[in-house]
Design a protein around this motif. Sequence first.
Motif, PDB file in Angstrom:
ATOM      1  N   ASN A  14       5.335  13.084  -1.632  1.00  0.00           N
ATOM      2  CA  ASN A  14       5.802  12.434  -2.839  1.00  0.00           C
ATOM      3  C   ASN A  14       5.829  13.411  -4.009  1.00  0.00           C
ATOM      4  OD1 ASN A  14       6.829  10.076  -3.508  1.00  0.00           O
ATOM      5  ND2 ASN A  14       4.921   8.899  -3.514  1.00  0.00           N
ATOM      6  N   GLN A  28       0.339   8.292 -11.991  1.00  0.00           N
ATOM      7  CA  GLN A  28      -0.737   7.630 -11.263  1.00  0.00           C
ATOM      8  C   GLN A  28      -1.242   8.463 -10.103  1.00  0.00           C
ATOM      9  OE1 GLN A  28       2.001   6.334 -12.185  1.00  0.00           O
ATOM     10  NE2 GLN A  28       1.450   4.635 -13.502  1.00  0.00           N
ATOM     11  N   VAL A 170       6.124   3.488 -18.552  1.00  0.00           N
ATOM     12  CA  VAL A 170       6.829   4.512 -17.787  1.00  0.00           C
ATOM     13  C   VAL A 170       6.420   5.921 -18.195  1.00  0.00           C
ATOM     14  CG1 VAL A 170       8.787   2.972 -17.468  1.00  0.00           C
ATOM     15  CG2 VAL A 170       8.876   4.710 -19.244  1.00  0.00           C
ATOM     16  N   LEU A 198      13.468  -2.247 -20.990  1.00  0.00           N
ATOM     17  CA  LEU A 198      14.081  -1.470 -19.897  1.00  0.00           C
ATOM     18  C   LEU A 198      15.494  -1.965 -19.614  1.00  0.00           C
ATOM     19  CD1 LEU A 198      11.006  -1.184 -17.545  1.00  0.00           C
ATOM     20  CD2 LEU A 198      12.245   0.718 -18.592  1.00  0.00           C
TER      21      LEU A 198
ATOM     22  N   HIS B   5      11.526   7.725  -4.286  1.00  0.00           N
ATOM     23  CA  HIS B   5      10.404   6.815  -4.434  1.00  0.00           C
ATOM     24  C   HIS B   5      10.226   5.967  -3.210  1.00  0.00           C
ATOM     25  CE1 HIS B   5       8.476   6.993  -8.279  1.00  0.00           C
ATOM     26  NE2 HIS B   5       9.559   7.621  -8.641  1.00  0.00           N
ATOM     27  N   ASP B   8       7.298   1.776  -4.737  1.00  0.00           N
ATOM     28  CA  ASP B   8       6.480   1.343  -5.865  1.00  0.00           C
ATOM     29  C   ASP B   8       6.860   2.121  -7.117  1.00  0.00           C
ATOM     30  OD1 ASP B   8       3.326   0.568  -4.278  1.00  0.00           O
ATOM     31  OD2 ASP B   8       5.122  -0.597  -4.679  1.00  0.00           O
ATOM     32  N   GLY B   9       7.166   1.397  -8.122  1.00  0.00           N
ATOM     33  CA  GLY B   9       7.446   2.044  -9.400  1.00  0.00           C
ATOM     34  C   GLY B   9       6.138   2.379 -10.085  1.00  0.00           C
ATOM     35  N   PRO B  10       6.214   2.786 -11.320  1.00  0.00           N
ATOM     36  CA  PRO B  10       4.992   3.095 -12.060  1.00  0.00           C
ATOM     37  C   PRO B  10       4.042   1.904 -12.139  1.00  0.00           C
ATOM     38  CG  PRO B  10       6.879   3.969 -13.191  1.00  0.00           C
ATOM     39  CD  PRO B  10       7.402   3.151 -12.050  1.00  0.00           C
ATOM     40  N   PHE B  11       4.559   0.709 -12.025  1.00  0.00           N
ATOM     41  CA  PHE B  11       3.686  -0.464 -11.945  1.00  0.00           C
ATOM     42  C   PHE B  11       3.562  -0.856 -10.491  1.00  0.00           C
ATOM     43  CE2 PHE B  11       3.116  -0.484 -16.093  1.00  0.00           C
ATOM     44  CZ  PHE B  11       3.147  -1.648 -16.819  1.00  0.00           C
ATOM     45  N   ARG B  41      13.359   3.515  -9.751  1.00  0.00           N
ATOM     46  CA  ARG B  41      13.992   4.830  -9.875  1.00  0.00           C
ATOM     47  C   ARG B  41      14.398   5.060 -11.331  1.00  0.00           C
ATOM     48  NH1 ARG B  41      17.188   4.224  -5.457  1.00  0.00           N
ATOM     49  NH2 ARG B  41      19.074   3.812  -6.629  1.00  0.00           N
ATOM     50  N   GLU B  43      13.007   3.626 -13.950  1.00  0.00           N
ATOM     51  CA  GLU B  43      11.781   3.817 -14.737  1.00  0.00           C
ATOM     52  C   GLU B  43      11.244   5.229 -14.557  1.00  0.00           C
ATOM     53  OE1 GLU B  43       8.811   0.822 -14.136  1.00  0.00           O
ATOM     54  OE2 GLU B  43      10.281  -0.793 -14.191  1.00  0.00           O
TER      55      GLU B  43
END
Lengths: 214, 248
Positions: A14, A28, A170, A198, B5, B8-11, B41, B43
Amino acid sequence: MRDVPRSGHELGANEDVLGQAGEPRRPQSRDGELGAAVARAQDGDETAFAVAYRIVQPGLLGYLRGLVGEDAEDVASEAWLEIARDLSRFRGDGAGFRGWTATIARHRALDHLRRRRVRPQAAPLEHDALELPGRLDTQDQALESLSTARALELVRTLPRDQAEAVLLRVVVGLDGPAAARVLGKRPGAVRTAAHRGLKRLAGQLGVRDAATGV
Amino acid sequence: MGERHGGDGPFGRRRAHPGGPLFAPGRAYADQADADRADSRFEARLGAALRTRGVDAEAERRAVAAFRAAHATQASRARTRRRDDWRPAAPRRARVSLKATLSVVLASLTLGGVAFAAIGSAGSGTHARPGTSLPAHQPASTPERPSAAGTSAGTAHPPSGIPSARPHHPDTARDTVAHCRTYERAGNRGGALDATAWQRLVSAAGGEDKVAAYCAAQMKAAEGKRDDNGGNSATNGGNSGRKAPGKK
């Protein structure tokens, strides 16, 4: 652990694809590393403090730019003085440290704005933003062409609550409850604000035009 | 670019946006997961654009210097304020809920006790009042309801013609006297009486401000009757607590 990716992808892989621009796009992924660095820094390890600084600062600065524009560096410096001073008070993990530092940075930013007596988002660029060409064929093309300056302009056209919710999510990389705590609002309200922001950004980027053309 | 990705996004914990996908609903996404991927993507790209690249070495040096100075001057760890505690909230929430449960239990016990005590003081004032040498059952004929003279064996039978849901309850006149006593004990406030009793007293007196006078008259009448019937030597209208212990 909150920083474990839920997908089947390996963290390293990743990081690899995310790191195209020279840094990971998912803050994260480094929460574990950050938490360890903070713990060592609380024991007096200077190097560990520098590590934590390097992990947190890019997102923090991005958030502050959205709030105070070109004064972001100064406000960030003030915030880091306070972070360094109060680090021994802090309790929590890497994700918690992001939230704690974001709260401190936000207070410094609001102080700064009060001193300056200028609203955080003067929106002289909204006009341009709305006239972004819709000729881009795909969402990805629209996003690939997104520069930092452009993204910042767009975010600063948003209402303040939406801009902050988007930035904390974000850019700083906070989850919903943490962002809500930083802003002192209910998680539901922050989630809604982030979503609206967003959506509006996506529309302004011409993504909607591209989409309806499909 | 979908491989950028994993989904999972940032959340990470959020599975879908509350208001549907960010992008136009007309867009042909294979499924919800696909739409989520497109959102995350977006975000991620936005976040990458807004985050600064690298850090300014001078700014970092200043921050580290501040850290060094702070660490040198602080003898011990400073106190953690509430705003400094960012530990996951689960244990704290459990403690709070235990505390909350105990508070609720305690509050309901207290309220229940108060309610029980109020019933006792308002309903059975005549019978249960200590310090008086009243006979257990007083004759209860009153000017208002002469037909309801339940002098025989207490008031087990409600007076005919007046329906009552409480067969063992004293009749209205004695109720009134009891309420008046409660009223006077409570310092001329209606507080110790329950709402019904207070309303009854007010309507009997003909107004809230006349309750005091009405009660005085009622109690005087009750005293007088007791003296007549019981034949003891207390002065008319005197304090019922000052009665002679024995009968002459």
